[in-house]
Design a protein around this motif. Structure first.
Motif, PDB file in Angstrom:
ATOM      1  N   TYR A   1       0.857  -1.186   0.000  1.00 43.07           N
ATOM      2  CA  TYR A   1       0.000   0.000   0.000  1.00 43.07           C
ATOM      3  C   TYR A   1       0.892   1.235   0.000  1.00 43.07           C
ATOM      4  N   PRO A   2       0.973   1.978  -1.112  1.00 39.81           N
ATOM      5  CA  PRO A   2       1.763   3.215  -1.099  1.00 39.81           C
ATOM      6  C   PRO A   2       1.059   4.265  -0.258  1.00 39.81           C
ATOM      7  N   TYR A   3       1.843   5.001   0.524  1.00 35.11           N
ATOM      8  CA  TYR A   3       1.253   5.996   1.421  1.00 35.11           C
ATOM      9  C   TYR A   3       2.139   7.232   1.423  1.00 35.11           C
ATOM     10  N   PRO A   4       1.529   8.414   1.478  1.00 38.99           N
ATOM     11  CA  PRO A   4       2.341   9.635   1.405  1.00 38.99           C
ATOM     12  C   PRO A   4       3.332   9.724   2.560  1.00 38.99           C
TER      13      PRO A   4
ATOM     14  N   VAL B   1       0.342  -3.484 -10.423  1.00 33.41           N
ATOM     15  CA  VAL B   1      -0.660  -2.519 -10.870  1.00 33.41           C
ATOM     16  C   VAL B   1      -1.478  -2.110  -9.652  1.00 33.41           C
ATOM     17  N   LEU B   2      -1.728  -0.812  -9.519  1.00 33.47           N
ATOM     18  CA  LEU B   2      -2.507  -0.339  -8.382  1.00 33.47           C
ATOM     19  C   LEU B   2      -3.962  -0.755  -8.564  1.00 33.47           C
ATOM     20  N   CYS B   3      -4.443  -1.570  -7.629  1.00 34.17           N
ATOM     21  CA  CYS B   3      -5.836  -2.023  -7.625  1.00 34.17           C
ATOM     22  C   CYS B   3      -6.463  -1.546  -6.313  1.00 34.17           C
ATOM     23  N   GLY B   4      -7.298  -0.532  -6.394  1.00 30.02           N
ATOM     24  CA  GLY B   4      -7.784   0.083  -5.171  1.00 30.02           C
ATOM     25  C   GLY B   4      -6.666   0.862  -4.522  1.00 30.02           C
ATOM     26  N   ASP B   5      -6.282   0.437  -3.324  1.00 32.68           N
ATOM     27  CA  ASP B   5      -5.233   1.142  -2.581  1.00 32.68           C
ATOM     28  C   ASP B   5      -3.907   0.403  -2.556  1.00 32.68           C
ATOM     29  N   SER B   6      -3.839  -0.767  -3.171  1.00 33.97           N
ATOM     30  CA  SER B   6      -2.614  -1.566  -3.071  1.00 33.97           C
ATOM     31  C   SER B   6      -2.180  -2.076  -4.438  1.00 33.97           C
ATOM     32  N   PHE B   7      -0.907  -2.460  -4.505  1.00 32.54           N
ATOM     33  CA  PHE B   7      -0.349  -3.020  -5.740  1.00 32.54           C
ATOM     34  C   PHE B   7      -0.548  -4.532  -5.759  1.00 32.54           C
ATOM     35  N   ALA B   8      -1.049  -5.013  -6.902  1.00 36.79           N
ATOM     36  CA  ALA B   8      -1.203  -6.450  -7.129  1.00 36.79           C
ATOM     37  C   ALA B   8      -0.563  -6.791  -8.456  1.00 36.79           C
ATOM     38  N   ASN B   9      -0.251  -8.067  -8.649  1.00 37.05           N
ATOM     39  CA  ASN B   9       0.350  -8.486  -9.910  1.00 37.05           C
ATOM     40  C   ASN B   9      -0.686  -8.482 -11.022  1.00 37.05           C
ATOM     41  N   ALA B  10      -0.339  -7.805 -12.106  1.00 40.58           N
ATOM     42  CA  ALA B  10      -1.280  -7.727 -13.233  1.00 40.58           C
ATOM     43  C   ALA B  10      -1.515  -9.073 -13.874  1.00 40.58           C
TER      44      ALA B  10
END
Length: 251
Positions: free
Chosen positions: A52-55, A242-251
């Protein structure tokens, strides 16, 4: 609009401002932060972790968010020693992290990802997954009928005066962006073409240049030479976060 690459289908921008410009255009965005956000995300997602990327910075809000969703914090390298946890070092992730959630704050990659989080598709790219991310981006460009912007995230000057621009362009991100831009389909801006030229000129000594870059030397002097070696590998992974919602998942 001035300073705009809109006439072209494939573009290059720098840092957080570039991420905002690409987001405003509605482009597909590829985040390139070689040392180390992009490389760490690719490695972590390959092991099955949710990122989850966060500022930035890591503060009480970030920690509260982690508690709320049941995630662990990803610390800076120095902080991880103090808190005995995962860090921005890609080598801090292993197969034991499968299914676990992590909050990743970083001054560059995570910040750019949050700024561009509403684009049609947000991908993470670097030398580790260059061919895979290009293939996915080319597919999405046709499917979504959107242009592509590659964001070279760069670094921040640690001692910039208030009146000075904080972005420090990083050659590792420029060369990583060029590697990806070279294989993307579509008309390319002058900025993208020059970046490709830098990569084509340097591709036979890419690992050496990243090793001796300012960012590479900084990590080596802090004892993270193996991170630099890992992040310099080309097509090591077929994972495309790939960003899916708020987190990165494997495309």
């Amino acid at each position: 609009m001035f300073f705009d690459q809109s006439p072209f289908e494939v573009k290059l921008e720098w840092g957080q401002k570039g991420a905002r410009i690409a987001s405003d255009r509605g482009d597909i965005v590829i985040i390139v932060d070689v040392l180390s956000f992009s490389s760490t995300v690719v490695t972590a997602v390959e092991y099955g972790a949710e990122i989850y990327p966060y500022p930035p910075p890591i503060n009480d809000d970030a920690k509260a968010y982690a508690d709320r969703i049941g995630a662990k914090m990803v610390w800076g390298r120095a902080e991880s020693i103090k808190y005995d946890g995962h860090s921005l070092s890609p080598l801090s992730f292993t197969a034991s992290d499968k299914g676990q959630k992590f909050i990743m704050c970083s001054l560059n990659g995570a910040a750019c990802s949050r700024i561009a989080s509403k684009v049609p598709a947000l991908l993470v790219g670097c030398p580790l997954n260059a061919t895979a991310v290009v293939n996915k981006a080319n597919y999405l460009r046709t499917k979504l009928k959107s242009d592509i912007t590659v964001i070279a995230c760069g670094e921040k000057w640690p001692d910039a005066a208030d009146s000075e621009y904080q972005l420090r362009p990083g050659i590792e991100d420029y060369l990583g962006a060029g590697m990806i831009l070279a294989k993307l389909n579509g008309s390319k801006s002058s900025e993208a073409e020059v970046c490709i030229g830098a990569y084509e000129y340097s591709k036979n000594k890419l690992a050496e240049l990243i090793w001796d870059s300012t960012s590479g030397r900084e990590l080596r002097e802090r004892g993270y030479g193996q991170d630099v070696i890992h992040c310099s590998q080309v097509d090591y992974s077929a994972i495309v976060p790939v960003l899916c919602g708020d987190s990165f998942a494997n495309a």
